[in-house]
Write an enzyme that holds these catalytic residues in place. Structure first.
Site, mmCIF file in Angstrom:
data_model
loop_
_atom_site.group_PDB
_atom_site.id
_atom_site.type_symbol
_atom_site.label_atom_id
_atom_site.label_comp_id
_atom_site.label_asym_id
_atom_site.label_seq_id
_atom_site.Cartn_x
_atom_site.Cartn_y
_atom_site.Cartn_z
ATOM 1 N N GLY A 151 6.229 -3.529 2.562
ATOM 2 C CA GLY A 151 7.549 -3.782 2.003
ATOM 3 C C GLY A 151 7.648 -3.416 0.540
ATOM 4 O O GLY A 151 7.824 -2.252 0.166
ATOM 5 N N CYS A 152 7.508 -4.413 -0.316
ATOM 6 C CA CYS A 152 7.776 -4.209 -1.742
ATOM 7 C C CYS A 152 6.699 -3.388 -2.440
ATOM 8 O O CYS A 152 6.997 -2.699 -3.415
ATOM 9 C CB CYS A 152 7.970 -5.560 -2.420
ATOM 10 S SG CYS A 152 9.433 -6.436 -1.793
ATOM 11 N N VAL A 153 5.460 -3.430 -1.949
ATOM 12 C CA VAL A 153 4.422 -2.571 -2.529
ATOM 13 C C VAL A 153 4.734 -1.113 -2.236
ATOM 14 O O VAL A 153 4.707 -0.261 -3.127
ATOM 15 C CB VAL A 153 3.026 -2.959 -2.006
ATOM 16 C CG1 VAL A 153 1.988 -1.918 -2.413
ATOM 17 C CG2 VAL A 153 2.625 -4.330 -2.531
#
Length: 207
Positions: A151-153
């Site tokens: 996701g955010c990585v």
């Protein structure tokens, strides 16, 4: 995670490599309690080990005097500022303002002078001004760890590349809720958008 045929195909198609620059910074993406507490819907079993690796990177960056960026997620009550992302992923309600699940763990608590970027979307760069601030600081390379890998990585690593920073994703400082998306996204990041490193190498660059 790839079979031999896929690995060979990717090796032929994506043969380029990125070289770290001379001015690295550390980006720790959403390394907060929501991924560490077993009763949280976002809990990752491998997150505590990733925090240990993140703390190793943080110590090296502090000793080396490198820029350090922490991100967290926070929404107004009811998710009024969350837009379509909040509607698509209602689990994000755990990050409404004041939730203890949005707090940083003790080992990764920002100090005065270290940057904290509060975001509402996956990328650390989207609508945060982070790219401009890093460019002003002369940063050319980012060591990236955090939650979650898929996701955010991933979103932050892709945007780092698009903003002109060499993204080095620190594999043992990342975690996801299941090995399959974790490994698949690391494989694809290495192929197309970033370089994969471990925390030992990452710490050596930051020191």
């Amino acid at each position: 995670m790839a079979d031999d045929g896929l690995a060979e195909s990717y090796a032929q198609a994506f043969a380029g490599r990125l070289t770290p620059g001379q001015s690295p910074a550390l980006l720790l993406v959403d390394m907060v309690e929501a991924y560490l507490q077993p009763d949280s819907p976002l809990y990752c079993e491998t997150a505590p080990a990733a925090v240990e690796s993140g703390a190793r990177l943080l110590d090296a960056a502090r000793k080396g005097g490198r820029p350090i960026v922490f991100t967290n997620v926070e929404y107004e009550p009811g998710g009024a500022d969350g837009g379509l992302f909040y509607r698509k992923a209602p689990v994000l309600e755990v990050f409404q303002r004041g939730s203890p699940l949005g707090a940083f763990p003790a080992a990764l608590t920002p100090r005065e002078g270290e940057w904290v970027v509060t975001k509402q979307y996956p990328s650390a760069f989207f609508a945060t001004g982070l790219a401009e601030r890093l460019h002003e600081a002369g940063v050319d390379t980012l060591l990236i760890g955090g939650f979650s890998t898929s996701g955010c990585v991933r979103a932050s690593a892709l945007d780092a590349l698009q903003h002109g920073f060499v993204p080095l994703v620190v594999t043992d400082a990342c975690a996801d809720r299941h090995p399959a998306p974790h490994e698949a996204n690391l494989f694809d990041l290495q192929a197309k958008y970033a370089e994969l490193v471990d925390s030992e190498f990452g710490a050596s660059l930051l020191a």
